[in-house]
Design an enzyme around this catalytic site. Structure first.
Site, PDB file in Angstrom:
ATOM      1  N   TRP A  23      -1.574  -0.811 -19.778  1.00  0.00           N
ATOM      2  CA  TRP A  23      -0.986  -2.097 -20.200  1.00  0.00           C
ATOM      3  C   TRP A  23      -2.042  -3.190 -20.318  1.00  0.00           C
ATOM      4  O   TRP A  23      -1.730  -4.335 -20.573  1.00  0.00           O
ATOM      5  CB  TRP A  23       0.081  -2.537 -19.192  1.00  0.00           C
ATOM      6  CG  TRP A  23      -0.386  -2.395 -17.784  1.00  0.00           C
ATOM      7  CD1 TRP A  23      -1.178  -3.265 -17.094  1.00  0.00           C
ATOM      8  CD2 TRP A  23      -0.132  -1.299 -16.903  1.00  0.00           C
ATOM      9  NE1 TRP A  23      -1.418  -2.784 -15.839  1.00  0.00           N
ATOM     10  CE2 TRP A  23      -0.797  -1.586 -15.691  1.00  0.00           C
ATOM     11  CE3 TRP A  23       0.602  -0.106 -17.011  1.00  0.00           C
ATOM     12  CZ2 TRP A  23      -0.746  -0.716 -14.596  1.00  0.00           C
ATOM     13  CZ3 TRP A  23       0.635   0.751 -15.931  1.00  0.00           C
ATOM     14  CH2 TRP A  23      -0.029   0.446 -14.738  1.00  0.00           C
ATOM     15  N   GLU A  36       4.415  -4.808 -14.447  1.00  0.00           N
ATOM     16  CA  GLU A  36       4.315  -5.539 -13.176  1.00  0.00           C
ATOM     17  C   GLU A  36       5.433  -5.137 -12.213  1.00  0.00           C
ATOM     18  O   GLU A  36       5.211  -5.031 -11.008  1.00  0.00           O
ATOM     19  CB  GLU A  36       4.330  -7.059 -13.415  1.00  0.00           C
ATOM     20  CG  GLU A  36       3.068  -7.595 -14.072  1.00  0.00           C
ATOM     21  CD  GLU A  36       1.802  -7.350 -13.264  1.00  0.00           C
ATOM     22  OE1 GLU A  36       1.882  -7.259 -12.026  1.00  0.00           O
ATOM     23  OE2 GLU A  36       0.718  -7.231 -13.878  1.00  0.00           O
ATOM     24  N   THR A  42       4.089   0.177  -6.110  1.00  0.00           N
ATOM     25  CA  THR A  42       3.589   1.485  -6.538  1.00  0.00           C
ATOM     26  C   THR A  42       2.109   1.387  -6.876  1.00  0.00           C
ATOM     27  O   THR A  42       1.658   0.391  -7.431  1.00  0.00           O
ATOM     28  CB  THR A  42       4.361   1.927  -7.806  1.00  0.00           C
ATOM     29  OG1 THR A  42       5.754   1.931  -7.487  1.00  0.00           O
ATOM     30  CG2 THR A  42       3.957   3.303  -8.271  1.00  0.00           C
ATOM     31  N   GLY A  80      11.008   5.140  -6.198  1.00  0.00           N
ATOM     32  CA  GLY A  80      11.540   4.473  -5.003  1.00  0.00           C
ATOM     33  C   GLY A  80      11.907   3.016  -5.246  1.00  0.00           C
ATOM     34  O   GLY A  80      11.778   2.511  -6.363  1.00  0.00           O
ATOM     35  N   TYR A 119       3.883 -14.095  -8.040  1.00  0.00           N
ATOM     36  CA  TYR A 119       2.763 -13.278  -8.516  1.00  0.00           C
ATOM     37  C   TYR A 119       3.082 -12.683  -9.898  1.00  0.00           C
ATOM     38  O   TYR A 119       2.296 -12.804 -10.841  1.00  0.00           O
ATOM     39  CB  TYR A 119       2.475 -12.145  -7.514  1.00  0.00           C
ATOM     40  CG  TYR A 119       1.459 -11.176  -8.030  1.00  0.00           C
ATOM     41  CD1 TYR A 119       0.103 -11.425  -7.883  1.00  0.00           C
ATOM     42  CD2 TYR A 119       1.838 -10.008  -8.706  1.00  0.00           C
ATOM     43  CE1 TYR A 119      -0.853 -10.562  -8.382  1.00  0.00           C
ATOM     44  CE2 TYR A 119       0.895  -9.134  -9.216  1.00  0.00           C
ATOM     45  CZ  TYR A 119      -0.446  -9.415  -9.039  1.00  0.00           C
ATOM     46  OH  TYR A 119      -1.384  -8.564  -9.553  1.00  0.00           O
ATOM     47  N   ASP A 137      -2.292 -12.634  -4.656  1.00  0.00           N
ATOM     48  CA  ASP A 137      -1.737 -11.517  -3.890  1.00  0.00           C
ATOM     49  C   ASP A 137      -2.792 -11.053  -2.883  1.00  0.00           C
ATOM     50  O   ASP A 137      -3.813 -11.714  -2.710  1.00  0.00           O
ATOM     51  CB  ASP A 137      -1.311 -10.379  -4.820  1.00  0.00           C
ATOM     52  CG  ASP A 137      -2.519  -9.646  -5.410  1.00  0.00           C
ATOM     53  OD1 ASP A 137      -3.622 -10.231  -5.416  1.00  0.00           O
ATOM     54  OD2 ASP A 137      -2.351  -8.500  -5.855  1.00  0.00           O
ATOM     55  N   CYS A 191     -14.468  -5.350  -4.462  1.00  0.00           N
ATOM     56  CA  CYS A 191     -14.216  -5.939  -3.143  1.00  0.00           C
ATOM     57  C   CYS A 191     -12.956  -5.306  -2.549  1.00  0.00           C
ATOM     58  O   CYS A 191     -11.953  -5.964  -2.303  1.00  0.00           O
ATOM     59  CB  CYS A 191     -14.081  -7.462  -3.283  1.00  0.00           C
ATOM     60  SG  CYS A 191     -14.303  -8.322  -1.731  1.00  0.00           S
ATOM     61  N   CYS A 207     -22.117 -14.545  -1.562  1.00  0.00           N
ATOM     62  CA  CYS A 207     -20.923 -14.220  -0.762  1.00  0.00           C
ATOM     63  C   CYS A 207     -21.175 -14.549   0.705  1.00  0.00           C
ATOM     64  O   CYS A 207     -22.094 -14.013   1.335  1.00  0.00           O
ATOM     65  CB  CYS A 207     -20.607 -12.738  -0.936  1.00  0.00           C
ATOM     66  SG  CYS A 207     -19.294 -12.174   0.148  1.00  0.00           S
ATOM     67  N   THR A 303      -8.962  -7.166  27.558  1.00  0.00           N
ATOM     68  CA  THR A 303      -7.671  -7.651  28.045  1.00  0.00           C
ATOM     69  C   THR A 303      -6.544  -7.393  27.044  1.00  0.00           C
ATOM     70  O   THR A 303      -5.484  -6.897  27.392  1.00  0.00           O
ATOM     71  CB  THR A 303      -7.764  -9.172  28.335  1.00  0.00           C
ATOM     72  OG1 THR A 303      -9.005  -9.403  28.952  1.00  0.00           O
ATOM     73  CG2 THR A 303      -6.635  -9.632  29.212  1.00  0.00           C
TER      74      THR A 303
HETATM   75 FE1  SF4 Z   1     -16.699  -8.602  -1.711  1.00  0.00          FE
HETATM   76 FE2  SF4 Z   1     -18.730 -10.150  -0.951  1.00  0.00          FE
HETATM   77 FE3  SF4 Z   1     -18.959  -7.496  -0.719  1.00  0.00          FE
HETATM   78 FE4  SF4 Z   1     -18.958  -8.656  -3.117  1.00  0.00          FE
HETATM   79  S1  SF4 Z   1     -20.515  -8.893  -1.499  1.00  0.00           S
HETATM   80  S2  SF4 Z   1     -17.825  -6.807  -2.519  1.00  0.00           S
HETATM   81  S3  SF4 Z   1     -17.528 -10.342  -2.813  1.00  0.00           S
HETATM   82  S4  SF4 Z   1     -17.519  -8.809   0.367  1.00  0.00           S
END
Ligand code: SF4
Length: 352
Positions: A23, A36, A42, A80, A119, A137, A191, A207, A303
């Site tokens: 899609w 969506e 799923t 489902g 979303y 999301d 990521c 990052c 703990t």
């Molecule tokens: Fe994700 Fe940062 Fe790793 Fe890139 S460097 S995959 S943004 S955690």
């Protein structure tokens, strides 16, 4: 920082995003809506065939609205959460009866459809009409929380508010559809929740989670904060009698203490040499390394948390650029560094 995130992400999308989905690039709101709804609970791999079957059997919303309930349910079989299927039929008929078959083209009207949440509404509005609504999301929470180093729990109401506001600011108004697709794909293939591909990530340089060594601790969830069991796997990267060490930051146990390269997983992982080598190859981009030792499982009871984990010693032939920015300490200096008990116990018996 915000502009940089968007431009790096869009660059990745244009140059390197090869993720395929049937899609993708679709402009027909009916087909986007269908995909969506199928994907709401799923996985893409499973939803793919169902989507193709639906589009083949009911190529437009009128044909779906006129379909026999049983036949539609039969086509849905195996996916489902049948409420989704009921909502599909209800909405298709509503659009035919109340809107003369025209799919709504405003965000609020799309959101008002049965079974459509913010979303899905943002995805349809941006993909079909390029309206400036950011998808938010789990994927988006994760990417933003890591890149910007945000520790606000993503399942708290203040966290949701913060991430939603940030997501809106990052959205380039004129490229809403492409941007939303980019961040969804980036969260799915780079990521990722477990073992993100930081070594090949084009956002890595900026990052915050990566530079602070907090990738595996973000995003934070309130529920996770209260968890009883944690699985930590420490990789001891060794090179010429030095070891990669890292100082813990962030609001978590063992703050400011040192540790080795940490891989924290939601469940136990069964490590063997083959699996460690595959991980090194795929996630660290390291082709040549020797796995010297994998320790038995160690346990420490705190703990509120039980920590379980293993230590994996890896001898490197050279230090890949990806690991160069970490601290490397001579082995004989390790005694001087403050480690959590979980680690010193291992070092005393196995290493020093
Ligand atoms: Fe994700 Fe940062 Fe790793 Fe890139 S460097 S995959 S943004 S955690």
């Amino acid at each position: 920082m915000e502009k940089r995130f968007t431009s790096l992400l869009m660059k990745w999308h244009t140059l390197s995003n090869t993720r395929e989905m049937p899609w993708k690039g679709e402009k027909d709101p009916y087909k986007i809506w269908l995909s969506e709804v199928i994907l709401q609970q799923t996985r893409v791999a499973q939803g793919w065939q169902y989507y193709n079957n639906f589009i083949h059997t009911y190529p437009n919303i009128r044909q779906l609205a006129n379909a026999n309930d049983q036949e539609v349910f039969k086509l849905w079989e195996g996916l489902g959460y049948y409420n989704r299927c009921k909502n599909l039929l209800f909405t298709a008929r509503q659009i035919i009866n109340d809107r003369k078959g025209k799919f709504p083209d405003q965000y609020e009207d799309i959101l008002a459809l049965k079974g459509v949440g913010p979303y899905t509404a943002a995805a349809i509005a941006s993909f079909a009409y390029n309206l400036p609504h950011a998808v938010v999301d789990g994927n988006v929470f994760r990417v933003l929380s890591r890149f910007f180093g945000i520790e606000e729990p993503i399942d708290s109401s203040s966290g949701k508010e913060l991430f939603t506001e940030l997501a809106g600011k990052l959205l380039p108004e004129k490229e809403a559809g492409s941007y939303n697709q980019a961040i969804m794909d980036f969260g799915a293939v780079v990521c990722k929740p477990v073992a993100p591909a930081c070594s090949i990530c084009p956002l890595q340089k900026h990052c915050i989670a990566f530079s602070d060594g907090r990738v595996n601790q973000l995003p934070v969830k309130e529920k996770t904060l209260q968890r009883k069991h944690r699985w930590v796997y420490y990789v001891l990267f060794e090179h010429k009698h030095t070891l990669l060490v890292h100082q813990r930051t962030g609001k978590d146990i063992w703050q400011n203490l040192f540790e080795f390269y940490l891989l924290e997983t939601p469940e136990a992982v069964k490590w063997d040499e083959k699996q460690v080598k595959a991980w090194l190859r795929e996630q660290i981009g390291m082709q040549k390394a020797d796995v010297l030792h994998i320790s038995p499982v160690a346990v420490q009871q705190l703990t509120h948390q039980q920590i379980k984990g293993q230590f994996i010693r890896v001898q490197l032939h050279n230090i890949p650029p990806f690991l160069k920015k970490h601290e490397w300490q001579p082995v004989d200096r390790l005694r001087k560094l403050p480690f959590p008990k979980f680690i010193t116990q291992y070092l005393e018996t196995a290493f020093l």
